[in-house]
Scaffold this motif. Structure first.
Motif, PDB file in Angstrom:
ATOM      1  N   LEU A   7       0.829  -1.198   0.000  1.00  0.00           N
ATOM      2  CA  LEU A   7       0.000   0.000   0.000  1.00  0.00           C
ATOM      3  C   LEU A   7       0.867   1.253   0.000  1.00  0.00           C
ATOM      4  CD1 LEU A   7      -2.632   1.568   0.231  1.00  0.00           C
ATOM      5  CD2 LEU A   7      -2.531   1.232   2.713  1.00  0.00           C
ATOM      6  N   LEU A   8       1.883   1.293   0.841  1.00  0.00           N
ATOM      7  CA  LEU A   8       2.766   2.456   0.915  1.00  0.00           C
ATOM      8  C   LEU A   8       3.495   2.675  -0.412  1.00  0.00           C
ATOM      9  CD1 LEU A   8       4.276   2.007   4.496  1.00  0.00           C
ATOM     10  CD2 LEU A   8       2.474   3.588   3.766  1.00  0.00           C
ATOM     11  N   GLN A   9       3.907   1.579  -1.037  1.00  0.00           N
ATOM     12  CA  GLN A   9       4.589   1.704  -2.324  1.00  0.00           C
ATOM     13  C   GLN A   9       3.643   2.246  -3.386  1.00  0.00           C
ATOM     14  OE1 GLN A   9       8.028   0.951  -2.757  1.00  0.00           O
ATOM     15  NE2 GLN A   9       7.610   2.159  -4.579  1.00  0.00           N
ATOM     16  N   SER A  10       2.400   1.790  -3.380  1.00  0.00           N
ATOM     17  CA  SER A  10       1.417   2.284  -4.338  1.00  0.00           C
ATOM     18  C   SER A  10       1.112   3.764  -4.108  1.00  0.00           C
ATOM     19  CB  SER A  10       0.124   1.471  -4.245  1.00  0.00           C
ATOM     20  OG  SER A  10       0.329   0.131  -4.640  1.00  0.00           O
ATOM     21  N   LEU A  11       0.972   4.149  -2.836  1.00  0.00           N
ATOM     22  CA  LEU A  11       0.732   5.553  -2.522  1.00  0.00           C
ATOM     23  C   LEU A  11       1.895   6.423  -2.969  1.00  0.00           C
ATOM     24  CD1 LEU A  11      -0.847   5.248   1.047  1.00  0.00           C
ATOM     25  CD2 LEU A  11      -2.023   5.774  -1.104  1.00  0.00           C
ATOM     26  N   LEU A  12       3.103   5.926  -2.780  1.00  0.00           N
ATOM     27  CA  LEU A  12       4.279   6.685  -3.213  1.00  0.00           C
ATOM     28  C   LEU A  12       4.297   6.846  -4.725  1.00  0.00           C
ATOM     29  CD1 LEU A  12       6.933   8.095  -2.634  1.00  0.00           C
ATOM     30  CD2 LEU A  12       8.058   5.856  -2.609  1.00  0.00           C
ATOM     31  N   CYS A  13       3.897   5.807  -5.453  1.00  0.00           N
ATOM     32  CA  CYS A  13       3.836   5.897  -6.916  1.00  0.00           C
ATOM     33  C   CYS A  13       2.860   6.988  -7.344  1.00  0.00           C
ATOM     34  CB  CYS A  13       3.429   4.558  -7.520  1.00  0.00           C
ATOM     35  SG  CYS A  13       4.705   3.293  -7.461  1.00  0.00           S
ATOM     36  N   HIS A  14       1.707   7.038  -6.701  1.00  0.00           N
ATOM     37  CA  HIS A  14       0.719   8.063  -7.033  1.00  0.00           C
ATOM     38  C   HIS A  14       1.217   9.453  -6.650  1.00  0.00           C
ATOM     39  CE1 HIS A  14      -2.647   5.691  -8.515  1.00  0.00           C
ATOM     40  NE2 HIS A  14      -2.397   4.794  -7.571  1.00  0.00           N
ATOM     41  N   LEU A  15       1.875   9.573  -5.511  1.00  0.00           N
ATOM     42  CA  LEU A  15       2.447  10.856  -5.115  1.00  0.00           C
ATOM     43  C   LEU A  15       3.507  11.310  -6.111  1.00  0.00           C
ATOM     44  CD1 LEU A  15       2.809  10.377  -1.250  1.00  0.00           C
ATOM     45  CD2 LEU A  15       1.396  12.097  -2.402  1.00  0.00           C
ATOM     46  N   ASP A  16       4.304  10.362  -6.566  1.00  0.00           N
ATOM     47  CA  ASP A  16       5.349  10.673  -7.551  1.00  0.00           C
ATOM     48  C   ASP A  16       4.718  11.221  -8.825  1.00  0.00           C
ATOM     49  OD1 ASP A  16       7.650  10.855  -8.992  1.00  0.00           O
ATOM     50  OD2 ASP A  16       8.243   8.767  -8.769  1.00  0.00           O
ATOM     51  N   ARG A  17       3.683  10.541  -9.311  1.00  0.00           N
ATOM     52  CA  ARG A  17       2.993  10.984 -10.515  1.00  0.00           C
ATOM     53  C   ARG A  17       2.341  12.354 -10.303  1.00  0.00           C
ATOM     54  NH1 ARG A  17       1.221   7.312 -14.482  1.00  0.00           N
ATOM     55  NH2 ARG A  17       3.017   6.032 -15.086  1.00  0.00           N
ATOM     56  N   ALA A  18       1.690  12.526  -9.160  1.00  0.00           N
ATOM     57  CA  ALA A  18       0.977  13.781  -8.889  1.00  0.00           C
ATOM     58  C   ALA A  18       1.951  14.949  -8.791  1.00  0.00           C
ATOM     59  CB  ALA A  18       0.171  13.654  -7.606  1.00  0.00           C
ATOM     60  N   VAL A  19       3.063  14.763  -8.107  1.00  0.00           N
ATOM     61  CA  VAL A  19       4.060  15.830  -7.980  1.00  0.00           C
ATOM     62  C   VAL A  19       4.654  16.177  -9.338  1.00  0.00           C
ATOM     63  CG1 VAL A  19       6.341  16.384  -7.047  1.00  0.00           C
ATOM     64  CG2 VAL A  19       4.615  15.361  -5.575  1.00  0.00           C
ATOM     65  N   ALA A  20       4.977  15.144 -10.131  1.00  0.00           N
ATOM     66  CA  ALA A  20       5.537  15.394 -11.465  1.00  0.00           C
ATOM     67  C   ALA A  20       4.549  16.138 -12.350  1.00  0.00           C
ATOM     68  CB  ALA A  20       5.940  14.063 -12.116  1.00  0.00           C
ATOM     69  N   LEU A  21       3.272  15.748 -12.271  1.00  0.00           N
ATOM     70  CA  LEU A  21       2.243  16.412 -13.076  1.00  0.00           C
ATOM     71  C   LEU A  21       2.049  17.859 -12.634  1.00  0.00           C
ATOM     72  CD1 LEU A  21       0.100  16.253 -15.257  1.00  0.00           C
ATOM     73  CD2 LEU A  21      -1.482  15.289 -13.578  1.00  0.00           C
ATOM     74  N   ALA A  22       2.039  18.086 -11.311  1.00  0.00           N
ATOM     75  CA  ALA A  22       1.882  19.444 -10.795  1.00  0.00           C
ATOM     76  C   ALA A  22       3.051  20.326 -11.228  1.00  0.00           C
ATOM     77  CB  ALA A  22       1.780  19.418  -9.271  1.00  0.00           C
ATOM     78  N   ASN A  23       4.266  19.783 -11.185  1.00  0.00           N
ATOM     79  CA  ASN A  23       5.441  20.553 -11.609  1.00  0.00           C
ATOM     80  C   ASN A  23       5.386  20.875 -13.094  1.00  0.00           C
ATOM     81  OD1 ASN A  23       6.510  20.523  -9.036  1.00  0.00           O
ATOM     82  ND2 ASN A  23       7.807  18.738  -9.393  1.00  0.00           N
ATOM     83  N   ARG A  24       4.927  19.892 -13.880  1.00  0.00           N
ATOM     84  CA  ARG A  24       4.845  20.110 -15.326  1.00  0.00           C
ATOM     85  C   ARG A  24       3.821  21.186 -15.662  1.00  0.00           C
ATOM     86  NH1 ARG A  24       3.675  14.729 -18.264  1.00  0.00           N
ATOM     87  NH2 ARG A  24       5.500  14.212 -16.991  1.00  0.00           N
ATOM     88  N   LEU A  25       2.674  21.136 -15.006  1.00  0.00           N
ATOM     89  CA  LEU A  25       1.642  22.148 -15.249  1.00  0.00           C
ATOM     90  C   LEU A  25       2.102  23.523 -14.777  1.00  0.00           C
ATOM     91  CD1 LEU A  25      -1.571  20.180 -14.207  1.00  0.00           C
ATOM     92  CD2 LEU A  25      -0.823  20.759 -16.514  1.00  0.00           C
ATOM     93  N   SER A  26       2.811  23.548 -13.654  1.00  0.00           N
ATOM     94  CA  SER A  26       3.321  24.821 -13.143  1.00  0.00           C
ATOM     95  C   SER A  26       4.331  25.423 -14.112  1.00  0.00           C
ATOM     96  CB  SER A  26       3.969  24.612 -11.771  1.00  0.00           C
ATOM     97  OG  SER A  26       4.521  25.810 -11.286  1.00  0.00           O
ATOM     98  N   SER A  27       5.200  24.582 -14.669  1.00  0.00           N
ATOM     99  CA  SER A  27       6.188  25.069 -15.639  1.00  0.00           C
ATOM    100  C   SER A  27       5.507  25.578 -16.902  1.00  0.00           C
ATOM    101  CB  SER A  27       7.176  23.946 -15.995  1.00  0.00           C
ATOM    102  OG  SER A  27       7.918  23.553 -14.860  1.00  0.00           O
ATOM    103  N   ALA A  28       4.475  24.858 -17.351  1.00  0.00           N
ATOM    104  CA  ALA A  28       3.741  25.287 -18.546  1.00  0.00           C
ATOM    105  C   ALA A  28       3.050  26.620 -18.309  1.00  0.00           C
ATOM    106  CB  ALA A  28       2.729  24.221 -18.952  1.00  0.00           C
ATOM    107  N   ASP A  29       2.448  26.776 -17.123  1.00  0.00           N
ATOM    108  CA  ASP A  29       1.791  28.040 -16.792  1.00  0.00           C
ATOM    109  C   ASP A  29       2.799  29.176 -16.751  1.00  0.00           C
ATOM    110  OD1 ASP A  29      -0.704  26.938 -16.638  1.00  0.00           O
ATOM    111  OD2 ASP A  29      -0.663  26.650 -14.462  1.00  0.00           O
ATOM    112  N   MET A  30       3.968  28.908 -16.188  1.00  0.00           N
ATOM    113  CA  MET A  30       4.991  29.940 -16.098  1.00  0.00           C
ATOM    114  C   MET A  30       5.476  30.353 -17.481  1.00  0.00           C
ATOM    115  SD  MET A  30       8.567  29.830 -13.953  1.00  0.00           S
ATOM    116  CE  MET A  30       7.661  29.431 -12.450  1.00  0.00           C
ATOM    117  N   GLU A  31       5.710  29.360 -18.352  1.00  0.00           N
ATOM    118  CA  GLU A  31       6.153  29.670 -19.711  1.00  0.00           C
ATOM    119  C   GLU A  31       5.091  30.481 -20.453  1.00  0.00           C
ATOM    120  OE1 GLU A  31       7.141  26.075 -21.688  1.00  0.00           O
ATOM    121  OE2 GLU A  31       8.741  25.536 -20.284  1.00  0.00           O
TER     122      GLU A  31
END
Length: 330
Positions: free
Chosen positions: A104-128
Motif C-alpha cells: 500500500l505504501l509503495q502504491s501511494l508513493l507511486c501516485h504521489l510521484d505521478r501527482a508531484v511530477a504532473l503538478a510541476n509540469r503544469l506549473s512550468s507550462a503556466d509559467m512559460e
C-alpha cells in the motif's frame, strides 16, 4: 509503474482521487499527505526528495521526527531516476495503529510521484505561458485563441483591450469578427482556411481598419498543428496595433547602455519615432541641450546616427524587460 489493481487500494476508494486533486488541482501537497496520514493512521507523514546531496522535504504533516522518536518509523523508497534522485515516503505510527502494508505504501508513493511530477509540469507550462504573454503585452501584441468551431477559447490582456475598444474588431456570439463586412469575410475565410490545414497551412496576414481612429490593426492568422493543440485551441489570431509604440523602461536603458537619467529619458522617447525637436518639446528642454545629450548617447553606444540608436534600442533586450511603456501615437 502504477498498479491500480493492488487489493489494498480497494479499501481506500477516495484516497487516490484526493492525492491528485489536492496536489495537482489545488497545489497543496500537505493536504494529500494529511489524507494519507488519516487513512493509514499515521502520526506524521513526509515526502522527501533524496539523492544528489542533502535531502529535501517536499511536504510534511504531523509532529517532528524528534517528537515521534518513540514511535515506529517506516521508509518507503521510490525508483531512482536518471538524475540520481528518488522520492521517499516516510511515515511514523504507533505499533498498534500501523495497518499499512508495504504494498500500500509503495502504491501511494507511486501516485504521489505521478501527482508531484504532473503538478510541476503544469506549473512550468503556466509559467512559460505567462512569460510569453507578458512579453507580447510589452510589445503591444495581443493573441486570441480559437477552437475548431471558431469560438474564442481565451485571449491575452492586450487582445481584450483592443477588442473591447470596439474599433475594428468585436466579439459577437463568442466569435471574433471585423466591423467592416468585406474585411470580416476576409477574416473568416482566413480562419476557415487555417483550421482546414492545421499541419502545413501557411499563416495568413490581413489588415482590419479602425473607423474611429482612422488607423488599422495588423492580424496574423496562425495555424496550430494538431500535435500541439491543447485545451480545445485550434488556431490563434495575433493582433498588432502599429500605432501603439513601445518605449523601453528608462531604468533598463540606463543599466544596459550606461546612460544618465536624462540620456535614458531622451533615448526612450526617440525610440518611439519622435524627432529630436519633438523630444525636446516633450521634455521641455532646449534643442541644444537635447543635442548635447544625444552626442553623449552616441559616444556611449558606439554609433553616430539617430536611426542607428532607434534600431539598437528596438532590437535590444530593453524592449523585453519590465518597465516597458506603451503609448498611443498622436
Amino acid at each position: 509503474m502504477l498498479d491500480f489493481q493492488t487489493s489494498t487500494l480497494a479499501i481506500h476508494p477516495g484516497l487516490i482521487d484526493t492525492i491528485y486533486r489536492t496536489t495537482v488541482d489545488e497545489g497543496d501537497l500537505d493536504a494529500a499527505l494529511q489524507a494519507i496520514a488519516e487513512t493509514i493512521g499515521a502520526r506524521a507523514v513526509r515526502l522527501i526528495r533524496a539523492g544528489r546531496g542533502e535531502d529535501v522535504v517536499l511536504g510534511s504533516v504531523g509532529p517532528s521526527m524528534d517528537e515521534c522518536a518513540e514511535m515506529r518509523r517506516r521508509r518507503t523508497d521510490g525508483s531512482v531516476l536518471t538524475d540520481g534522485r528518488r522520492l521517499v515516503l516516510s511515515t511514523t505510527t504507533s505499533t498498534a495503529s500501523d495497518t499499512a502494508s508495504p504494498e500500500l505504501l509503495q502504491s501511494l508513493l507511486c501516485h504521489l510521484d505521478r501527482a508531484v511530477a504532473l503538478a510541476n509540469r503544469l506549473s512550468s507550462a503556466d509559467m512559460e505561458r505567462n512569460i510569453g504573454s507578458d512579453l507580447l503585452e510589452r510589445l503591444s501584441v495581443g493573441t486570441v485563441f480559437l477552437d475548431a468551431e471558431r469560438n474564442v477559447v481565451t485571449m491575452t490582456g492586450m487582445a481584450s483591450t483592443l477588442i473591447a475598444a470596439g474599433d475594428g474588431l468585436r466579439l459577437r456570439g463568442g466569435m471574433i469578427s471585423a466591423l467592416c463586412g468585406t474585411e470580416d469575410r476576409a477574416l473568416q475565410s482566413a480562419i476557415k482556411a487555417t483550421l482546414s490545414h492545421p499541419e502545413n497551412g501557411p499563416s495568413d496576414v490581413l489588415r482590419v481598419h479602425q473607423p474611429r481612429c482612422e488607423r488599422a490593426l495588423g492580424i496574423v492568422v496562425q495555424p496550430i498543428a494538431k500535435s500541439a493543440q491543447s485545451g480545445g485551441i485550434a488556431c490563434a489570431l495575433v493582433i498588432r496595433d502599429s500605432e501603439r509604440t513601445c518605449a523601453p523602461g528608462e531604468a533598463m536603458l540606463r543599466k544596459l547602455f550606461d546612460l544618465t537619467p536624462a540620456e535614458a529619458t531622451l533615448t526612450s522617447i526617440l525610440s518611439m519615432g519622435l524627432t529630436l525637436d519633438e523630444a525636446s518639446a516633450e521634455l521641455d528642454i532646449s534643442r541644444n541641450t537635447a543635442r548635447a545629450h544625444l552626442r553623449a548617447i552616441f559616444s556611449k553606444c558606439g554609433i553616430n546616427r539617430q536611426t542607428e540608436l532607434v534600431r539598437l534600442v528596438l532590437t535590444s533586450v530593453a524592449m523585453l524587460g519590465k518597465g516597458v511603456e506603451t503609448r498611443r501615437a498622436a
